[in-house]
Scaffold this motif. Structure first.
Motif: not given
Lengths: 115, 114
Positions: B18-26
């Motif tokens: 399993d793999v998680t791709l991170d995304c943070v936004y402003e």
């Protein structure tokens, strides 16, 4: 099949030459967009058009020109004024323009290399 | 100003992990839309999901799932039991409000090894 086509897939240009990239869609979308992608970078907007015979500059329009004479076609010309044109160019379309929240769908791209 | 940060640049996993791709936004807008696109080696961007700011429900589509958390301004993407065909560059994008352009992150290159 409905979709977005871009041609050619690969394009080579000599310095000082203008070159035109083709983008056609048969999705009956009103809005069309051109993006540039450089290695390790996200997409940057060059030009967009929300309706026939109208278009606006995006974030990096210098050295590029476009036309929108037909709803299904939005060609991009890379002029000799573009100092670093080697990149991957992606065309997209959406049902309506930036005033909506419609999803943009992308074509397969054109890889331009300046020799 | 709008910003999308994908801090991971490259991830390599073995098939079935399993793999998680991170995304943070402003963004300062209260209404906004978040997207994930997949770019396989062929180059075309493939739309995966769109989420609006008023819907924090997680979404699952087959092996794909998305976790949207407004409290941390994150919209993470998890692939369960990864496959070699999942190898691609994945972009997170933000459209704040109804009259704004898409802002893309720089993308995450995922390599799934057999």
């Amino acid at each position: 099949d409905g979709g977005i086509t871009q041609s050619p897939k690969y394009l080579f240009r000599k310095e000082g030459q203008n070159v035109t990239l083709s983008c056609e869609q048969n999705l009956n979308h009103d809005a069309m967009y051109w993006y540039r992608q450089d290695p390790g970078q996200g997409l940057r907007l060059i030009y967009y058009s929300q309706i026939v015979n109208d278009f606006q500059k995006g974030d990096i329009a210098e050295g590029y020109s476009v036309s929108r004479e037909k709803k299904e076609s939005f060609p991009l010309t890379v002029t000799s004024a573009q100092k670093n044109p080697t990149a991957f160019y992606l065309c997209a379309s959406s049902i309506a323009g930036l005033g909506s929240t419609d999803t943009q769908y992308f074509g397969p791209g054109t890889r331009l290399t300046v020799l | 100003a709008q910003k999308v940060t994908q801090a991971q640049t490259e991830i390599s996993v073995v098939e079935k992990e399993d793999v998680t791709l991170d995304c943070v936004y402003e963004t300062r807008d209260t209404t906004y839309y978040l997207f994930w696109y997949k770019q396989p080696p062929s180059g075309e961007l493939v739309f995966l999901i769109r989420r609006n700011s008023f819907d924090e429900q997680n979404e699952i589509s087959g092996r794909y799932s998305w976790n949207f958390q407004k409290s941390t301004s994150s919209f993470n993407f998890t692939i369960t039991a990864s496959q070699v065909v999942d190898s691609a560059v994945y972009f997170c994008a933000l459209r704040p409000g109804a009259n704004s352009k898409l802002t893309f992150g720089k993308g995450i290159t995922l390599s799934v090894r057999p």
